[in-house]
Design a protein around this motif. Structure first.
Motif, mmCIF file in Angstrom:
data_model
loop_
_atom_site.group_PDB
_atom_site.id
_atom_site.type_symbol
_atom_site.label_atom_id
_atom_site.label_comp_id
_atom_site.label_asym_id
_atom_site.label_seq_id
_atom_site.Cartn_x
_atom_site.Cartn_y
_atom_site.Cartn_z
ATOM 1 N N PRO A 412 0.878 -1.249 -0.064
ATOM 2 C CA PRO A 412 0.018 0.025 -0.053
ATOM 3 C C PRO A 412 0.796 1.347 -0.060
ATOM 4 O O PRO A 412 2.221 1.141 0.518
ATOM 5 C CB PRO A 412 -0.805 0.001 1.358
ATOM 6 N N HIS A 413 0.304 2.312 -0.379
ATOM 7 C CA HIS A 413 0.878 3.679 -0.427
ATOM 8 C C HIS A 413 0.035 4.695 0.065
ATOM 9 O O HIS A 413 -1.213 4.394 0.305
ATOM 10 C CB HIS A 413 1.645 4.059 -1.565
ATOM 11 N N CYS A 469 4.950 9.811 -1.053
ATOM 12 C CA CYS A 469 4.079 8.797 -0.296
ATOM 13 C C CYS A 469 4.475 9.021 1.229
ATOM 14 O O CYS A 469 5.615 9.500 1.525
ATOM 15 C CB CYS A 469 4.930 7.543 -0.441
ATOM 16 N N MET A 471 4.296 7.351 3.694
ATOM 17 C CA MET A 471 4.862 6.101 4.668
ATOM 18 C C MET A 471 6.497 6.666 4.514
ATOM 19 O O MET A 471 6.958 6.623 3.370
ATOM 20 C CB MET A 471 4.717 4.856 3.726
ATOM 21 N N HIS A 474 9.015 4.798 2.840
ATOM 22 C CA HIS A 474 8.974 4.890 1.240
ATOM 23 C C HIS A 474 9.695 5.961 0.703
ATOM 24 O O HIS A 474 10.221 6.084 -0.112
ATOM 25 C CB HIS A 474 7.464 4.779 0.791
ATOM 26 N N MET A 479 10.512 7.838 -2.973
ATOM 27 C CA MET A 479 9.249 7.804 -3.402
ATOM 28 C C MET A 479 8.854 9.313 -3.064
ATOM 29 O O MET A 479 7.939 9.490 -2.398
ATOM 30 C CB MET A 479 8.416 7.049 -2.583
HETATM 31 CU CU CU Z 1 4.620 4.288 -0.130
#
Ligand code: CU
Ligand code: C2O
Length: 486
Positions: A412-413, A469, A471, A474, A479
């Motif tokens: 997931p992101h 993202c 997270m 990430h 990202m």
């Molecule tokens: Cu992500």
């Protein structure tokens, strides 16, 4: 002004938290863990649940106020704190607060924050969800080196919102945030005050997150290590309890986890009223038994405890990535301990959102991480973040629709844009016209294969801002990308 900070410094000196050994230890334990060696995790099931009271963050007083500007200063520093009963944990903080200090600001009134860095790492402080000039946005390369300071100006030219601040130094943010470098920032406005929602002692922010500890109680940071972060904290305590009166409370829930997403429910199946989201109040309260929060998202809820008898306990549970009975399936416990008068209300109409302007530009954004290698890289539009590159150029004043896709099979992101509050207009082809995503948002969930359309109007400031993202591991893996509003 100096008193509080001096007191905090004295506390630090007593525990020796800023000594060399204290600084080295987390690094060594991470390295040992990476080699698969000596460090042993604490067994989460040995941590007593609902044994510590959840602290209510203190509202930070400004150092001074001049005209309509409030001035604050924080020293970023490591301190020791009790997260797990009986253990002292070294954490990275603003002025020693874990979780962070709480700035309450009023729409239209400027806030100026000086951050001085006494941490062993660089930092860059971002006001998440804030509409701020680039120079104060805490961009990933605008670093405050150890021993230095920087002053950020927050104009607060935006309506009520549930903002927060956290480190954003590229490649370091994920560890700094994991170790505690976050703070609350509530932006209030007059229309919101006039609603009569629960306030004062009945309006409480709660930062919910996961963490991983070694058996000495020290935080154990390993990049992209979601599965091992199984201890759940609410306002800096592992599985706390919170005593409430039998009346309505407003809780501003923050997911400050690096990677964990939460699906929250009350253990007795009761509904709550969701009144707001990232960018402040919804148009109308939403009665729901489920609150979804991906990393960085906020949900503003009202729980009415008046129906419960004194002595009732209710657990805030999590059903996402947490089978029943697993450590992460519980967050905290509410204990109804007394009666109290309640003159607050939740009106059926909370605000009117600005009308969506017609969009003139459409863009696609593709999110992906390497799914095959555990130390993989993260990409936006197949590129790893490079601060020298501008990925998208936006004309000032334009309204744009971004179609954001998570092309991963399993991972997931979520997706966060700086500078703006956006509207989620479509999820997987279905228009979003009601529900928790119908308010102002700055971070949005994207499960594997999902696609959302978000719409924003880029006004207020020109400059370079990132989107990524949320997270943090990430983002650290690359990202993240840059837009320039020209
Ligand atoms: Cu992500
Ligand atoms: Cu909450 Cu770019 O961050």
């Amino acid at each position: 002004m100096i008193t509080r900070r001096n007191a905090m410094k004295a506390g630090v000196a007593l525990t020796g938290a800023v000594g060399g050994a204290g600084l080295l230890m987390p690094a060594l334990s991470s390295a040992a863990q990476a080699d698969g060696q000596t460090t042993t995790d604490i067994d989460p099931t040995t941590i007593p649940k609902f044994a510590q009271a959840m602290p209510v963050p203190e509202v930070t007083k400004p150092d001074r106020i001049s005209g309509t500007t409030a001035y604050y200063s924080f020293e970023m520093q490591e301190v020791q704190t009790e997260i797990i009963p009986g253990k002292q944990t070294t954490v990275r903080t603003f002025d020693g607060y874990f979780p962070g200090p709480w700035i309450k600001a009023c729409s239209g009134h400027r806030v100026v924050v000086t951050q001085s860095n006494s941490l062993p790492t660089p930092a860059s402080i971002h006001l998440h969800g804030g509409h701020v000039p680039e120079s104060s946005d805490g961009t990933p390369m605008d670093l405050i080196q150890p021993g230095n300071e920087k002053t950020y100006t927050y104009p607060n030219n935006q309506p009520n919102a549930n903002l927060w601040f956290h480190d954003h130094a590229h490649h370091i943010e994920s560890e700094n945030v994991f170790r505690g470098l976050t703070g609350f920032y509530t932006l209030m406005d007059l229309p919101e005050k006039a609603l009569g929602l629960p306030s004062g002692a009945y309006d409480i922010p709660i930062a919910i997150r996961d963490a991983r500890f070694d058996d000495n109680g020290q935080l154990l940071y390993v990049m992209n290590d979601f599965r091992n972060r199984n201890v759940i904290l609410a306002n800096g305590k592992a599985w706390p309890y919170f005593d409430v009166a039998a009346r309505k409370y407003r809780f501003r829930l923050y997911n400050t986890s690096n990677m964990r997403f939460f699906t929250l429910k009350l253990s007795d199946g009761s509904t709550v009223q969701q009144i707001g989201t990232d960018g402040g109040l919804l148009e109308a309260p939403l009665t729901t038994d489920t609150i979804s929060l991906t990393s960085g998202e906020r949900a503003d809820i009202v729980i009415d405890f008046s129906k419960y008898a004194e002595g009732t306990t209710i657990i805030l549970t999590n059903t996402e990535n947490a089978p029943p009975g697993s450590p992460a399936s519980q967050v905290m416990q509410f204990r109804v301990t007394k009666k109290a008068a309640d003159y607050s209300r939740v009106p059926s109409r909370l605000r009117t959102l600005p009308e969506l302007k017609p969009a003139t530009v459409n863009r696609n954004v593709v999110l992906r991480v390497d799914e095959t290698s555990p130390d993989g890289l993260g990409y936006i539009d197949d590129k790893i973040y490079d601060d020298k590159r501008v990925d998208n150029t936006i004309q000032y004043g334009d309204t744009e629709i971004w179609t954001v896709s998570n092309v991963n099979q399993r991972v997931p992101h979520n997706f966060h844009i700086h500078l703006v509050q956006f509207r989620v207009i479509e999820r997987n082809g279905v228009p979003v016209t009601s529900g928790p995503e119908s308010g102002l948002k700055d971070t949005v969930r994207l499960m594997p294969g999902e696609k959302v359309k978000v719409q924003a109007t880029f006004t207020g400031y020109r400059g370079k801002y990132v989107y990524h993202c949320h997270m943090f591991d990430h983002a650290s893996m690359g990202m993240m990308a840059t837009m320039e509003v020209v």
